[in-house]
Every structure is written in structure tokens, then in C-alpha cells.
Design an enzyme around this catalytic site. Structure first.
Site, PDB file in Angstrom:
ATOM      1  N   HIS A 158      -7.880  -1.701   8.614  1.00  0.00           N
ATOM      2  CA  HIS A 158      -6.895  -1.039   7.767  1.00  0.00           C
ATOM      3  C   HIS A 158      -7.245   0.444   7.766  1.00  0.00           C
ATOM      4  O   HIS A 158      -8.193   0.858   7.098  1.00  0.00           O
ATOM      5  CB  HIS A 158      -7.005  -1.656   6.362  1.00  0.00           C
ATOM      6  N   HIS A 173      -6.325   4.525   7.356  1.00  0.00           N
ATOM      7  CA  HIS A 173      -5.439   5.559   6.828  1.00  0.00           C
ATOM      8  C   HIS A 173      -5.553   6.760   7.766  1.00  0.00           C
ATOM      9  O   HIS A 173      -6.619   7.050   8.300  1.00  0.00           O
ATOM     10  CB  HIS A 173      -5.836   5.932   5.398  1.00  0.00           C
ATOM     11  N   CYS A 203      -3.789   7.788  -1.278  1.00  0.00           N
ATOM     12  CA  CYS A 203      -4.880   7.374  -2.133  1.00  0.00           C
ATOM     13  C   CYS A 203      -4.922   8.364  -3.275  1.00  0.00           C
ATOM     14  O   CYS A 203      -4.863   9.563  -3.051  1.00  0.00           O
ATOM     15  CB  CYS A 203      -6.179   7.387  -1.335  1.00  0.00           C
ATOM     16  N   ASN A 209      -1.093   5.456   5.298  1.00  0.00           N
ATOM     17  CA  ASN A 209      -1.545   4.457   6.255  1.00  0.00           C
ATOM     18  C   ASN A 209      -1.159   4.870   7.669  1.00  0.00           C
ATOM     19  O   ASN A 209      -0.196   5.597   7.872  1.00  0.00           O
ATOM     20  CB  ASN A 209      -0.864   3.116   5.955  1.00  0.00           C
ATOM     21  N   ASP A 217       0.834  -1.214   0.000  1.00  0.00           N
ATOM     22  CA  ASP A 217       0.000   0.000   0.000  1.00  0.00           C
ATOM     23  C   ASP A 217       0.862   1.256   0.000  1.00  0.00           C
ATOM     24  O   ASP A 217       0.518   2.268  -0.599  1.00  0.00           O
ATOM     25  CB  ASP A 217      -0.898  -0.006   1.250  1.00  0.00           C
TER      26      ASP A 217
HETATM   27 ZN    ZN Z   1      -4.861   1.377   2.102  1.00  0.00          ZN
END
Ligand code: ZN
Length: 305
Positions: free
Chosen positions: A207, A209, A240, A249, A16
Site C-alpha cells: 500500500h 502513497h 494523511c 495513494n 482511503d
Molecule cells: Zn493509505
């Protein structure tokens, strides 16, 4: 705090964290980073994605990365797979656990993977058959579980429906992803509680961010609601494409610090992790590390061994 509980930190930095960085990170550096992360005591590391190199050029060397990190002791290396082709490639490269993802939000899924959620579920069905017959673990990530950059708030019902469809395919590990950092602790608590009550057979992970600074408090809210699996990225890298400029993250070092300071073991060696964060800074000189611990020293007498 209840006794003898521990959390599993899943390092997603090499996947990621790197996927949106346009500068190509040399294969040797990726391999070195993954090895260092494993040396820090991280037991599950996402190494990249088996995707078309045009979709994510950063992962065009995924086969070599997988081959050269294969056999790392005591560590589960995982990768993202968007389709059956990716699954077959990943299995051929020795991966034993794979991750499929789709968005609860229709608009986000269309934008992100150019499929409707129904098409993603149809792909998941085939992937599940393939991994099952190959004896490979499969985890499913549900993106936009706490909000969508296009649709805004995602209802609890919509989350539960997506979890249900996923669980009905036999999936037993599902990660709820706050893709663009729309979650807050109260919302996290509500969604997690509803999911765990409705689907006790599923192991849920989180998960987060840290897009707007709520990553750690959301992690804590999830922990208080029974979650023990957390995706994080070293240095807080990752972002993103739909949230430009936003931090990435939730940082691994900050998350490890949070839990260890509360006496909840993570199995991760924090000083070694901070050393690895310094190494990451050398690999990515143009990417600011956003973790608090990349700016502050550990407190004297911290609970860290
Ligand atoms: Zn992510």
C-alpha cells in the site's frame, strides 16, 4: 519478464481516498462510484470503514453503502474495522472480508488510533476469533512500514517483529503500508525480501502513497521482489492528516498502466477506468486528481485492449 503472471489491484479510493475529505460525499455517489469501479474489472474494492461517525464522519452512511453494493457479482467488497463492534456491524451488513490495521510505530499508533501497538494486537486477537468463527476473511494492514512522520526510519527488525506477532495470530494476508510515502525502491526491496523469506506462509500486499512521487517505482520494486497485490486509489486521491498537502495513494490508473504496458495483466479496463476518473472529478470538484493519466492521454497503440 516471467510468463503468465498477473497482479491484483485493490481499489482503496472509496475508503482511503475519501476518509480525509471533509466534504461529505452523498451516499448515492459513493454507491455509484463503487459500482463503476466494479464495472472496470476491479475485483477487490474497499468501500469504507465501520468506525464511529465522530472518528470519520465520511463513513457515517457505511451501512447503506454496504447494503446497496452487496451482491455485486465477482467483486470482493471489504471494509476497515477498528474494533469488535465494527466487525460485528460489518458482518451484519454482509461483508465477507475485513481489514484491521495498526502502526508499527508506537507514536503513530497512539496518534492515529489512541492505542499502543500491544493494545491493537490484543484487539486483533479478539477480532481474529470473531472472523474465524464467522468464516470471514481478515487482512491486517501494518502502517508506517517504511517510515513514520514522528519516529522517522522504522527498522527492518521492527517490521519483522510486527509481522511475526500478526502472523502468530493466524493472519495470512498482511499489507505493508507506506503511510506517508517514506519508502524508496531499495528499502522496499529489502523489507519485502526479508518479510517473504521469514514468513513464506503469509501473502504480502503493498500500500503505497505517492507523497513524494515514489509510489510507482516502489510498486515496481515490490513487484520485482515477488509482490502481486497492490492497493491503489482512483485519481491518486487520499492523503494523511500528518502530511498536509501531500498527494495521496498511488493512482489506480497509473498502476494499471504501468503493469499493462509491461504485459502484466491486471484485469482492469483502463479506458473505462479513465472514464470513471472523469466521473470522480465531478463528484469531487474541489479535490485535485494527482494521477499522471488524469492529465495525459493514452499513447497511440498502447498495449491496452
Ligand atoms: Zn493509505
Amino acid at each position: 519478464m516471467a510468463q503468465r503472471e498477473c497482479v491484483r489491484i485493490v481499489e482503496v479510493g472509496p475508503r482511503d481516498g475519501l476518509q480525509n475529505i471533509s466534504q461529505f460525499v452523498a451516499t448515492e455517489q459513493k454507491i455509484g462510484l463503487i459500482r463503476r469501479l466494479a464495472d472496470c474489472g476491479l475485483k477487490e474494492i474497499q468501500i469504507g470503514g465501520f468506525v464511529h461517525p465522530r472518528a470519520i464522519p465520511q463513513f457515517r452512511d457505511i451501512r447503506r453503502v454496504a447494503a446497496e453494493t452487496d451482491g455485486l457479482e465477482d467483486v470482493k467488497l471489504t471494509a476497515l474495522v477498528p474494533n469488535l463492534r465494527g466487525v460485528q456491524d460489518a458482518i451484519a451488513c454482509g461483508l465477507r472480508k475485513l481489514i484491521f490495521f495498526f502502526s508499527i510505530s508506537r507514536s503513530h499508533n497512539l496518534n492515529n488510533v489512541r492505542r499502543t501497538p500491544e493494545e491493537s494486537l490484543a484487539a486483533l486477537r479478539k477480532i481474529r476469533e470473531e472472523t474465524l468463527s464467522a468464516g470471514i476473511e481478515l487482512r491486517v494492514d501494518l502502517a508506517t512500514a517504511f517510515g513514520c512522520p514522528f519516529e522517522g526510519r522504522i527498522s527492518e527488525d521492527a517490521v519483522l517483529r510486527s509481522v511475526e506477532k500478526t502472523a502468530n495470530l493466524g493472519i495470512r494476508e498482511i499489507t505493508l503500508c507506506d503511510t506517508v510515502g517514506f519508502g524508496n525502491p531499495r528499502l522496499v526491496e529489502e523489507i519485502v525480501r526479508a518479510c517473504r523469506e521469514r514468513f513464506p506462509e503469509v501473502v504480502f500486499g503493498m500500500h503505497f502513497h505517492n507523497t513524494r512521487g515514489l509510489g510507482l517505482v516502489n510498486a515496481f520494486a515490490a513487484f520485482q521482489t515477488g509482490i502481486r497485490i497492490f492497493d491503489t486509489a482512483l485519481g491518486g486521491i487520499g492523503g494523511c492528516p500528518f502530511a498536509p498537502g501531500a498527494s495521496g495513494n498511488t493512482a489506480t490508473e497509473d498502476t494499471v498502466f504501468l503493469f499493462e504496458e509491461m504485459g502484466i495483466p491486471t484485469g482492469v479496463d483502463l479506458p473505462a477506468l479513465l472514464e470513471t476518473a472523469r466521473h470522480l472529478r465531478e463528484i469531487l470538484p474541489d479535490v485535485p486528481l494527482t494521477s499522471a493519466l488524469s492529465r495525459a492521454a493514452l499513447p497511440r497503440g498502447a498495449a491496452i485492449p
